[in-house]
Design an enzyme around this catalytic site. Structure first.
Site, PDB file in Angstrom:
ATOM      1  N   ASP A 136      12.973  29.883 163.704  1.00  0.00           N
ATOM      2  CA  ASP A 136      12.386  31.309 164.136  1.00  0.00           C
ATOM      3  C   ASP A 136      13.673  32.323 164.308  1.00  0.00           C
ATOM      4  O   ASP A 136      13.756  33.125 163.139  1.00  0.00           O
ATOM      5  CB  ASP A 136      11.628  31.086 165.566  1.00  0.00           C
ATOM      6  CG  ASP A 136      10.556  32.028 165.531  1.00  0.00           C
ATOM      7  OD1 ASP A 136      10.596  32.920 164.561  1.00  0.00           O
ATOM      8  OD2 ASP A 136       9.840  32.113 166.574  1.00  0.00           O
ATOM      9  N   ASP A 137      14.337  32.176 165.428  1.00  0.00           N
ATOM     10  CA  ASP A 137      15.302  33.160 165.690  1.00  0.00           C
ATOM     11  C   ASP A 137      16.614  32.386 166.528  1.00  0.00           C
ATOM     12  O   ASP A 137      16.642  32.333 167.259  1.00  0.00           O
ATOM     13  CB  ASP A 137      15.170  34.307 166.478  1.00  0.00           C
ATOM     14  CG  ASP A 137      13.651  35.111 166.004  1.00  0.00           C
ATOM     15  OD1 ASP A 137      14.130  35.838 165.104  1.00  0.00           O
ATOM     16  OD2 ASP A 137      12.683  34.674 166.293  1.00  0.00           O
ATOM     17  N   HIS A 166       2.006  35.212 161.410  1.00  0.00           N
ATOM     18  CA  HIS A 166       2.257  34.852 162.764  1.00  0.00           C
ATOM     19  C   HIS A 166       0.931  34.751 163.400  1.00  0.00           C
ATOM     20  O   HIS A 166       0.034  35.802 163.511  1.00  0.00           O
ATOM     21  CB  HIS A 166       2.989  35.486 163.387  1.00  0.00           C
ATOM     22  CG  HIS A 166       4.573  35.373 163.206  1.00  0.00           C
ATOM     23  ND1 HIS A 166       5.100  35.385 162.046  1.00  0.00           N
ATOM     24  CD2 HIS A 166       5.633  34.758 164.034  1.00  0.00           C
ATOM     25  CE1 HIS A 166       6.429  35.138 162.007  1.00  0.00           C
ATOM     26  NE2 HIS A 166       6.585  34.851 163.247  1.00  0.00           N
ATOM     27  N   HIS A 221      13.474  34.302 160.816  1.00  0.00           N
ATOM     28  CA  HIS A 221      13.567  35.770 160.597  1.00  0.00           C
ATOM     29  C   HIS A 221      15.180  35.988 160.372  1.00  0.00           C
ATOM     30  O   HIS A 221      16.025  35.596 161.405  1.00  0.00           O
ATOM     31  CB  HIS A 221      13.167  36.490 161.958  1.00  0.00           C
ATOM     32  CG  HIS A 221      11.791  36.221 162.232  1.00  0.00           C
ATOM     33  ND1 HIS A 221      10.771  37.140 161.950  1.00  0.00           N
ATOM     34  CD2 HIS A 221      11.144  35.016 162.807  1.00  0.00           C
ATOM     35  CE1 HIS A 221       9.603  36.329 162.413  1.00  0.00           C
ATOM     36  NE2 HIS A 221       9.877  35.283 162.880  1.00  0.00           N
ATOM     37  N   HIS A 252      10.291  28.978 158.379  1.00  0.00           N
ATOM     38  CA  HIS A 252      10.194  30.255 159.335  1.00  0.00           C
ATOM     39  C   HIS A 252      11.359  30.654 159.929  1.00  0.00           C
ATOM     40  O   HIS A 252      11.820  29.983 161.103  1.00  0.00           O
ATOM     41  CB  HIS A 252       9.050  29.545 160.450  1.00  0.00           C
ATOM     42  CG  HIS A 252       8.612  30.570 161.289  1.00  0.00           C
ATOM     43  ND1 HIS A 252       7.362  30.549 162.086  1.00  0.00           N
ATOM     44  CD2 HIS A 252       9.141  31.645 161.831  1.00  0.00           C
ATOM     45  CE1 HIS A 252       7.194  31.540 162.776  1.00  0.00           C
ATOM     46  NE2 HIS A 252       8.320  32.185 162.891  1.00  0.00           N
ATOM     47  N   GLU A 312       0.586  32.062 168.133  1.00  0.00           N
ATOM     48  CA  GLU A 312       1.773  31.789 169.018  1.00  0.00           C
ATOM     49  C   GLU A 312       1.601  32.097 170.520  1.00  0.00           C
ATOM     50  O   GLU A 312       1.614  31.386 171.321  1.00  0.00           O
ATOM     51  CB  GLU A 312       2.917  32.692 168.473  1.00  0.00           C
ATOM     52  CG  GLU A 312       4.356  32.408 169.053  1.00  0.00           C
ATOM     53  CD  GLU A 312       5.546  33.498 168.529  1.00  0.00           C
ATOM     54  OE1 GLU A 312       4.997  34.329 167.811  1.00  0.00           O
ATOM     55  OE2 GLU A 312       6.709  33.150 168.880  1.00  0.00           O
TER      56      GLU A 312
HETATM   57  N1  ADE Z   1       9.810  38.385 165.237  1.00  0.00           N
HETATM   58  C1  ADE Z   1      10.837  37.561 165.400  1.00  0.00           C
HETATM   59  N2  ADE Z   1      10.538  36.438 165.939  1.00  0.00           N
HETATM   60  C2  ADE Z   1       9.229  36.598 166.061  1.00  0.00           C
HETATM   61  C3  ADE Z   1       8.288  35.601 166.651  1.00  0.00           C
HETATM   62  N3  ADE Z   1       8.572  34.392 167.032  1.00  0.00           N
HETATM   63  N4  ADE Z   1       7.083  35.889 166.993  1.00  0.00           N
HETATM   64  C4  ADE Z   1       6.837  37.356 166.391  1.00  0.00           C
HETATM   65  N5  ADE Z   1       7.593  38.204 166.078  1.00  0.00           N
HETATM   66  C5  ADE Z   1       8.715  37.906 165.661  1.00  0.00           C
HETATM   67 ZN    ZN Z   2       8.505  33.891 164.056  1.00  0.00          ZN
END
Ligand code: ADE
Ligand code: ZN
Length: 345
Positions: free
Chosen positions: A285-286, A204, A26, A24, A207
């Site tokens: 994630d990011d 997703h 991005h 996971h 969340e």
């Molecule tokens: N795009 C990038 N990170 C995300 C996340 N955690 N949830 C939804 N969209 C995303």
């Molecule tokens: Zn994500």
């Protein structure tokens, strides 16, 4: 210590070299402020920050939408194939140092095509870096194209059309961006078409959104994996179903902290998920926005929840068994995990 380690430092060392996959991630969320500035200069793009420190200071989010607003703004510096190559290569080199052996990477084509960047430019740069990581380090990868759920299903269909000439490099489709108000069922038809094209499906769900969105991802979209899934825990019947089916959840502890899904890592549900028999994995994630790559996520949550050796091994194993790798490759990685464990008694 009863957790199977002599000390917290010993556990960190164990995590550092533990073979793992990241499922996971991005790729646009791995854009570090330093690279953002370098690309802004290279491309003559104005950004609303005067220093790297100012960018980092802006990364204080109170929810998902707060983050997404800045995340889409950051993408503006990505214009050429080389930009996407540099972005992806920087991420892969960084996680090579975290003992990551396999990655399944999301990209958001609509965040680029709507700015006039060609689909082929995006995918060309990303795949060139993925190929280089395979050649240099033997790191395997899969690419997952996400649809932005705040946009319409017709726009997702048009994006899938654009992907058709590139399906050899795209392994699956996903669903990301603003969750609340954009339930999975909104994308039922485009996911059905993606399935008919032989693509894997992820979304997703749970969340910020309710357990009902997780049910929809399973029952309407027919996903192979759930990204996040935290709020599934509110529904015992859903937890039992996810556990019984062995459904992988790609959990992102530092993301959950930064986006206020949890108040504190001590309150993170990862251990509860494992105790409930859920096939949870740990992911970043990011990472450029949330303060850490995959090992920082493992360490943060292991320290906060006092995770045991067996729990860490289960998380690493789940990352491969939940991947889209063929069984023989999964098996080789599971053997490498066992070897690392035996070498660190
Ligand atoms: N795009 C990038 N990170 C995300 C996340 N955690 N949830 C939804 N969209 C995303
Ligand atoms: Zn994500």
């Amino acid at each position: 210590m009863s957790n199977g380690f002599a000390s917290a430092a010993d556990r960190r060392e164990f995590i550092a070299g533990l073979p793992k996959a990241e499922l996971h991630l991005h790729i646009e969320g791995s854009l570090e402020p330093e690279l953002m500035f370098a690309l802004a200069e290279r491309n003559g793009v104005a950004i609303p920050f005067s220093s790297v420190e100012e960018v980092r200071a802006a990364y204080a989010f109170s929810n998902l939408q707060d983050f997404l607003d800045i995340y889409y703004q950051g993408m503006a510096v990505l214009l050429t194939e080389n930009d996407f190559y540099d972005l992806t290569m920087a991420y892969l080199a960084r996680v090579h140092a975290d003992a990551v052996r396999h990655v399944e990477i999301f990209f958001d084509p609509q965040g680029h095509t709507e700015r006039g960047v060609a689909f082929a430019t995006v995918i060309g740069g990303i795949t060139r870096a993925l190929d280089a990581a395979q050649a240099q380090w033997g790191m395997s990868s899969r690419l997952i194209m996400c649809f932005l759920r705040h946009l319409s299903e017709a726009e997702a269909e048009a994006t899938l059309d654009q992907a058709l000439p590139h399906l050899e490099r795209i392994h699956g489709v996903g669903l990301d961006s603003s969750e609340n108000g954009h339930p999975p069922a909104k994308f039922a038809r485009v996911f059905a078409r993606a399935r008919s094209l032989g693509l894997k499906l992820v979304a997703h769900a749970g969340e910020e959104g309710p357990p009902a969105y997780v049910y929809e991802a399973l029952d309407v979209l027919g996903v192979d994996r759930i990204d996040h899934g935290n709020r599934s825990l509110e529904d015992p019947a859903l937890v039992a179903r996810l556990a019984a089916s062995g459904m992988t959840l790609t959990v992102c502890p530092l993301s959950n902290l930064k986006l206020c899904v949890v108040d504190d890592l001590h309150a993170h549900p990862l251990k509860t998920m494992l105790d409930a028999g859920l096939a949870a994995t740990v992911n970043s994630d990011d990472p450029a926005y949330f303060g850490g790559y995959v090992n920082a996520n493992f360490i943060g949550v292991a320290d906060a929840l006092d995770l045991s050796r067996e729990e860490l091994l289960a998380l690493a194993r789940n990352s491969f068994t939940g991947s889209f790798l063929p069984d023989n490759e999964q098996g080789a990685h599971l053997a490498a995990i066992d070897a690392w464990n035996r070498a660190h008694p």
